[in-house]
Design a protein around this motif. Structure first.
Motif, PDB file in Angstrom:
ATOM      1  N   LEU A  10       0.671  -1.158   0.442  1.00 58.94           N
ATOM      2  CA  LEU A  10      -0.260  -0.072   0.147  1.00 58.94           C
ATOM      3  C   LEU A  10       1.117   0.902   0.801  1.00 58.94           C
ATOM      4  N   THR A  11      -0.032   2.353  -0.424  1.00 56.51           N
ATOM      5  CA  THR A  11       1.500   3.496  -0.671  1.00 56.51           C
ATOM      6  C   THR A  11       0.598   4.718  -0.534  1.00 56.51           C
ATOM      7  N   ASP A  12       1.335   6.019  -0.115  1.00 59.64           N
ATOM      8  CA  ASP A  12       0.189   7.308   0.901  1.00 59.64           C
ATOM      9  C   ASP A  12      -0.038   7.850  -0.205  1.00 59.64           C
ATOM     10  N   ILE A  13      -0.092   9.463  -0.282  1.00 58.42           N
ATOM     11  CA  ILE A  13      -0.452   9.868  -0.979  1.00 58.42           C
ATOM     12  C   ILE A  13       1.195  11.181  -1.045  1.00 58.42           C
ATOM     13  N   ALA A  14       2.107  10.888  -0.031  1.00 63.24           N
ATOM     14  CA  ALA A  14       3.268  11.637  -0.584  1.00 63.24           C
ATOM     15  C   ALA A  14       3.909  10.613  -1.162  1.00 63.24           C
ATOM     16  N   GLU A  15       4.264   9.572  -1.272  1.00 59.24           N
ATOM     17  CA  GLU A  15       4.744   8.024  -2.396  1.00 59.24           C
ATOM     18  C   GLU A  15       3.942   8.141  -3.328  1.00 59.24           C
ATOM     19  N   LEU A  33      -5.399   6.666  -6.437  1.00 64.09           N
ATOM     20  CA  LEU A  33      -5.319   5.887  -5.406  1.00 64.09           C
ATOM     21  C   LEU A  33      -6.190   6.370  -3.811  1.00 64.09           C
ATOM     22  N   ILE A  34      -6.630   4.940  -4.401  1.00 62.90           N
ATOM     23  CA  ILE A  34      -7.659   4.093  -3.439  1.00 62.90           C
ATOM     24  C   ILE A  34      -7.429   3.546  -2.038  1.00 62.90           C
ATOM     25  N   GLU A  35      -8.104   4.231  -1.056  1.00 64.60           N
ATOM     26  CA  GLU A  35      -7.796   3.285   0.011  1.00 64.60           C
ATOM     27  C   GLU A  35      -6.044   2.726   0.071  1.00 64.60           C
ATOM     28  N   GLY A  36      -4.994   3.508  -0.618  1.00 59.48           N
ATOM     29  CA  GLY A  36      -3.768   2.760  -0.265  1.00 59.48           C
ATOM     30  C   GLY A  36      -3.261   2.222  -1.456  1.00 59.48           C
ATOM     31  N   GLU A  37      -4.039   1.196  -2.902  1.00 60.74           N
ATOM     32  CA  GLU A  37      -3.968   0.569  -3.311  1.00 60.74           C
ATOM     33  C   GLU A  37      -4.010   2.025  -5.206  1.00 60.74           C
ATOM     34  N   ILE A  38      -3.443   2.171  -6.003  1.00 58.84           N
ATOM     35  CA  ILE A  38      -3.630   2.311  -7.012  1.00 58.84           C
ATOM     36  C   ILE A  38      -4.867   1.422  -8.255  1.00 58.84           C
ATOM     37  N   GLN A  76      -8.252  14.576  -1.651  1.00 57.11           N
ATOM     38  CA  GLN A  76      -7.560  14.256  -1.243  1.00 57.11           C
ATOM     39  C   GLN A  76      -8.299  13.952   0.356  1.00 57.11           C
ATOM     40  N   LEU A  77      -7.995  12.481   0.139  1.00 58.44           N
ATOM     41  CA  LEU A  77      -8.906  11.891   1.904  1.00 58.44           C
ATOM     42  C   LEU A  77      -8.200  11.447   2.514  1.00 58.44           C
ATOM     43  N   GLY A  78      -7.580  11.634   3.561  1.00 64.34           N
ATOM     44  CA  GLY A  78      -7.039  11.381   4.071  1.00 64.34           C
ATOM     45  C   GLY A  78      -5.327  11.183   3.802  1.00 64.34           C
ATOM     46  N   ASP A  79      -4.304  10.193   3.871  1.00 59.79           N
ATOM     47  CA  ASP A  79      -3.308   9.847   3.529  1.00 59.79           C
ATOM     48  C   ASP A  79      -3.041   8.930   2.327  1.00 59.79           C
ATOM     49  N   LEU A  80      -4.756   7.893   2.393  1.00 57.36           N
ATOM     50  CA  LEU A  80      -4.105   7.002   1.515  1.00 57.36           C
ATOM     51  C   LEU A  80      -5.106   7.450  -0.068  1.00 57.36           C
ATOM     52  N   SER A  81      -5.958   8.057   0.379  1.00 53.99           N
ATOM     53  CA  SER A  81      -6.534   7.777  -1.416  1.00 53.99           C
ATOM     54  C   SER A  81      -6.687   9.441  -1.412  1.00 53.99           C
TER      55      SER A  81
END
Length: 194
Positions: A10-15, A33-38, A76-81
């Protein structure tokens, strides 16, 4: 021997942003990017694109009232989406969102136009938007020719869910003075859209 199972990275917004800046993805890629998945999104067809253009035309006058209309731009929705909904009405920003993407607190209305993505928009996207407190979410359902309206997010779902047909009109929660004809969205009414 110990069993090894594949693990999802899983990746985050910064990555995600670093990968974009590094040019890892081809420019024509349709990724979210949805819940850490591309996720690779479906290509946009004629009917879908035409309905997005129609929505843009219906809401374009709101620019004069201080509401920003974004077409297929990131939220941007949180750090993962970081989905790219088809159309979003957001609060005005002093720098026109040139230094950041809008977040859930900025969103007045979020709309997805759905044909091939209907199931995904009703499940994973709905849960994502409700979890992050998007107060009003519409699905322009091109398969059943209706407008699905979701309001009052709570615990990853919406307490108020309704389906409107071309005979209906709707007022927005955040902009109650604005009344929109469902027929204008689905283009069954050739008159002026509002």
């Amino acid at each position: 021997m110990v069993a090894v199972f594949p693990q999802k990275h899983l990746t985050d917004i910064a990555e995600w942003h670093r990968m974009g800046e590094a040019g890892i993805f081809p420019p024509e890629s349709r990724l979210e990017l949805i819940e850490g998945e591309i996720l690779t999104m479906s290509p946009i067809g004629f009917n879908h694109a035409g309905h997005v253009d129609r929505l843009n035309r219906i809401f374009a006058h709101l620019w004069n009232q201080g509401v920003t209309v974004r077409v297929q731009g990131p939220v941007q929705l949180g750090d993962l989406s970081e989905p790219e909904p088809d159309l979003v009405l957001v609060k005005p920003d002093t720098d026109d969102y040139t230094t950041r993407h809008p977040n859930a607190a900025d969103v007045l209305l979020l709309i997805e136009v759905s044909d091939s993505t209907l199931r995904f928009d009703r499940t994973q996207k709905l849960r994502l938007y409700a979890t992050h407190g998007i107060s009003e979410y519409w699905i322009v359902n091109l398969i059943d020719q209706c407008l699905e309206v979701y309001r009052q997010p709570q615990d990853g779902d919406y307490l108020n869910q309704s389906v409107l047909t071309t005979a209906d009109s709707i007022d927005l929660v955040a902009l109650p003075a604005l009344r929109v004809s469902v027929a204008a969205i689905l283009q069954t009414d050739r008159r002026k859209p509002l």
